[in-house]
Every structure is written in structure tokens, then in C-alpha cells.
Design a protein around this motif. Structure first.
Motif, PDB file in Angstrom:
ATOM      1  N   VAL A  82      92.896 -35.230  98.912  1.00 23.51           N
ATOM      2  CA  VAL A  82      92.251 -34.417  97.887  1.00 23.51           C
ATOM      3  C   VAL A  82      93.047 -33.140  97.639  1.00 23.51           C
ATOM      4  N   PRO A  83      93.408 -32.864  96.395  1.00 21.30           N
ATOM      5  CA  PRO A  83      94.149 -31.631  96.108  1.00 21.30           C
ATOM      6  C   PRO A  83      93.217 -30.424  95.973  1.00 21.30           C
ATOM      7  N   GLY A  84      93.786 -29.245  96.050  1.00 18.47           N
ATOM      8  CA  GLY A  84      93.039 -28.028  95.757  1.00 18.47           C
ATOM      9  C   GLY A  84      92.454 -27.333  96.968  1.00 18.47           C
ATOM     10  N   ARG A  85      91.521 -26.440  96.683  1.00 17.88           N
ATOM     11  CA  ARG A  85      90.911 -25.582  97.710  1.00 17.88           C
ATOM     12  C   ARG A  85      90.035 -26.352  98.694  1.00 17.88           C
ATOM     13  N   LEU A  86      89.623 -27.541  98.316  1.00 13.51           N
ATOM     14  CA  LEU A  86      88.798 -28.341  99.218  1.00 13.51           C
ATOM     15  C   LEU A  86      89.551 -28.632 100.522  1.00 13.51           C
ATOM     16  N   LYS A  87      90.884 -28.701 100.443  1.00 16.68           N
ATOM     17  CA  LYS A  87      91.698 -28.891 101.651  1.00 16.68           C
ATOM     18  C   LYS A  87      91.515 -27.727 102.615  1.00 16.68           C
ATOM     19  N   ASP A  88      91.442 -26.505 102.077  1.00 20.93           N
ATOM     20  CA  ASP A  88      91.261 -25.332 102.927  1.00 20.93           C
ATOM     21  C   ASP A  88      89.898 -25.355 103.610  1.00 20.93           C
ATOM     22  N   VAL A  89      88.887 -25.828 102.895  1.00 22.16           N
ATOM     23  CA  VAL A  89      87.544 -25.944 103.485  1.00 22.16           C
ATOM     24  C   VAL A  89      87.571 -26.975 104.619  1.00 22.16           C
ATOM     25  N   ALA A  90      88.198 -28.129 104.369  1.00 24.85           N
ATOM     26  CA  ALA A  90      88.314 -29.163 105.401  1.00 24.85           C
ATOM     27  C   ALA A  90      89.111 -28.638 106.587  1.00 24.85           C
ATOM     28  N   ASN A  91      90.181 -27.894 106.314  1.00 28.37           N
ATOM     29  CA  ASN A  91      91.009 -27.307 107.361  1.00 28.37           C
ATOM     30  C   ASN A  91      90.163 -26.374 108.237  1.00 28.37           C
ATOM     31  N   PHE A  92      89.362 -25.531 107.582  1.00 26.78           N
ATOM     32  CA  PHE A  92      88.524 -24.586 108.311  1.00 26.78           C
ATOM     33  C   PHE A  92      87.469 -25.308 109.159  1.00 26.78           C
ATOM     34  N   LEU A  93      86.842 -26.332 108.584  1.00 31.32           N
ATOM     35  CA  LEU A  93      85.845 -27.103 109.339  1.00 31.32           C
ATOM     36  C   LEU A  93      86.478 -27.775 110.560  1.00 31.32           C
ATOM     37  N   LEU A  94      87.674 -28.338 110.374  1.00 29.85           N
ATOM     38  CA  LEU A  94      88.363 -28.970 111.502  1.00 29.85           C
ATOM     39  C   LEU A  94      88.752 -27.945 112.558  1.00 29.85           C
ATOM     40  N   LEU A  95      89.127 -26.757 112.134  1.00 27.06           N
ATOM     41  CA  LEU A  95      89.465 -25.699 113.086  1.00 27.06           C
ATOM     42  C   LEU A  95      88.237 -25.309 113.911  1.00 27.06           C
ATOM     43  N   LEU A  96      87.081 -25.181 113.248  1.00 24.13           N
ATOM     44  CA  LEU A  96      85.843 -24.902 113.983  1.00 24.13           C
ATOM     45  C   LEU A  96      85.514 -26.034 114.953  1.00 24.13           C
ATOM     46  N   LEU A  97      85.738 -27.261 114.520  1.00 23.01           N
ATOM     47  CA  LEU A  97      85.486 -28.427 115.354  1.00 23.01           C
ATOM     48  C   LEU A  97      86.396 -28.425 116.583  1.00 23.01           C
ATOM     49  N   VAL A  98      87.664 -28.097 116.386  1.00 24.11           N
ATOM     50  CA  VAL A  98      88.613 -28.032 117.506  1.00 24.11           C
ATOM     51  C   VAL A  98      88.175 -26.944 118.496  1.00 24.11           C
ATOM     52  N   LEU A  99      87.718 -25.815 117.981  1.00 24.15           N
ATOM     53  CA  LEU A  99      87.236 -24.750 118.874  1.00 24.15           C
ATOM     54  C   LEU A  99      86.026 -25.217 119.684  1.00 24.15           C
ATOM     55  N   ALA A 100      85.133 -25.968 119.048  1.00 15.79           N
ATOM     56  CA  ALA A 100      83.968 -26.500 119.769  1.00 15.79           C
ATOM     57  C   ALA A 100      84.400 -27.489 120.847  1.00 15.79           C
ATOM     58  N   VAL A 101      85.364 -28.350 120.513  1.00 16.04           N
ATOM     59  CA  VAL A 101      85.863 -29.330 121.491  1.00 16.04           C
ATOM     60  C   VAL A 101      86.539 -28.616 122.666  1.00 16.04           C
ATOM     61  N   LEU A 102      87.308 -27.566 122.373  1.00  7.64           N
ATOM     62  CA  LEU A 102      87.924 -26.794 123.457  1.00  7.64           C
ATOM     63  C   LEU A 102      86.851 -26.168 124.347  1.00  7.64           C
TER      64      LEU A 102
END
Length: 168
Positions: A82-102
Motif C-alpha cells: 500500500v502506498p502513502g501515509r498508511l505505511k507510516d501508520v503500519a510501521n508505527f503499529l508494528l513498532l509498538l508491537l515489537v516493544l510489547a514483544v520485547l
């Protein structure tokens, strides 16, 4: 020709997206690897045992694993396709998810080798987000100087710094 910044963002988006689609799929189904799937089931059971608050809220290890897996797959697809700003939202959600997993790994006392990949991919997600949020560099403004009928390109000079005098 695409700028190095654009190439970096696209490469990181595709690589990270495919990684998270793969990891999310492993959490959801044993079709890719039965051993990895069983290991994920075991790990998520230990996470729920370590956080009794999740049990009180009615979150089982199956629900937690499948929710995280589905979020990884969806965000991975967005990062890849998916192009556009939605990638940044997905990136941020994955970053939060990685922090939770850590956090989960630290909570159950896992050794570093069990969560080193999460650290690396968390750093890559952070780098991608920082690069994507940087403004695109603009080339200097060019002006044309006409001398005796000949036009010559002239690079726009910046205004002198405050308090300094420009001497020609």
C-alpha cells in the motif's frame, strides 16, 4: 531516477513487510513450520501466565497469539503493497508491537538469543520511520544571469547570516 532516500524507504518497507507477513503467518497457522508454530504456542502461554492481568481481562494465549499474528500480517501487507501515509501508520503499529514483544520476553526472562531478532527489526522499523518522516531535500534554486546577451546559470546564494556583512 529515484532518490537514495526513496530507494531506502521502498527497500525497508518491502523487506520489513515480508518479514512481518511471514512471522504473523507462523503465529496463525502451522502450515509454514509446525515446529515454529508449536514454539509460538508455548511462548504465548508463558506470556499470559506471566501477566495475570491478561487472564482477568479474558485474554487467552490463543487470542493474544492470533491477534498479534493477524496484526503482523495486515501491517506487513500494508508495508509491502500500500502506498502513502498508511505505511507510516503500519510501521508505527508494528513498532509498538515489537516493544510489547520485547516486554513479554523480558517479563518471562528469556535469554537475548530468543529476542535478538525483535531488537533488530525494532531498530529497522525505527530507522524506516525516521527516514520516511524526513523532508525531501530540495535542490538549490537556479537563476539565469544575462551578461551581454549570454544566459548563464547562477546558483541562488543564501542571504548573509544575521550580523554579518556580505563583501563582493
Amino acid at each position: 531516477m529515484a532518490s537514495p532516500r526513496t530507494i531506502t524507504i521502498v527497500a525497508l518497507s518491502v523487506a520489513l513487510g515480508l518479514f512481518f507477513v511471514f512471522m504473523g503467518t507462523i503465529k496463525l497457522t502451522p502450515r509454514l513450520s509446525r515446529d515454529a508454530y508449536n514454539e509460538m504456542k508455548r511462548a504465548y502461554k508463558s506470556y499470559v501466565r506471566a501477566l495475570p492481568m491478561l487472564k482477568k481481562m479474558g485474554v487467552s494465549s490463543i487470542l493474544l497469539r492470533k491477534s498479534i499474528g493477524a496484526l503482523e500480517v495486515v501491517c506487513g501487507i500494508v508495508m509491502t503493497l500500500v502506498p502513502g501515509r498508511l505505511k507510516d501508520v503500519a510501521n508505527f503499529l508494528l513498532l509498538l508491537l515489537v516493544l510489547a514483544v520485547l516486554f513479554f520476553h523480558q517479563l518471562v526472562g528469556d535469554p537475548l538469543k530468543r529476542y535478538a531478532h525483535a531488537l533488530v527489526f525494532g531498530i529497522l522499523l525505527t530507522c524506516r520511520l525516521l527516514i520516511a518522516r524526513q523532508p525531501e531535500e530540495q535542490p538549490p534554486e537556479k537563476r539565469i544571469l544575462s551578461v551581454n546577451g549570454d544566459e548563464q546559470p547562477l546558483i541562488h546564494e543564501a542571504a548573509p547570516e544575521k550580523g554579518k556583512m556580505k563583501v563582493s
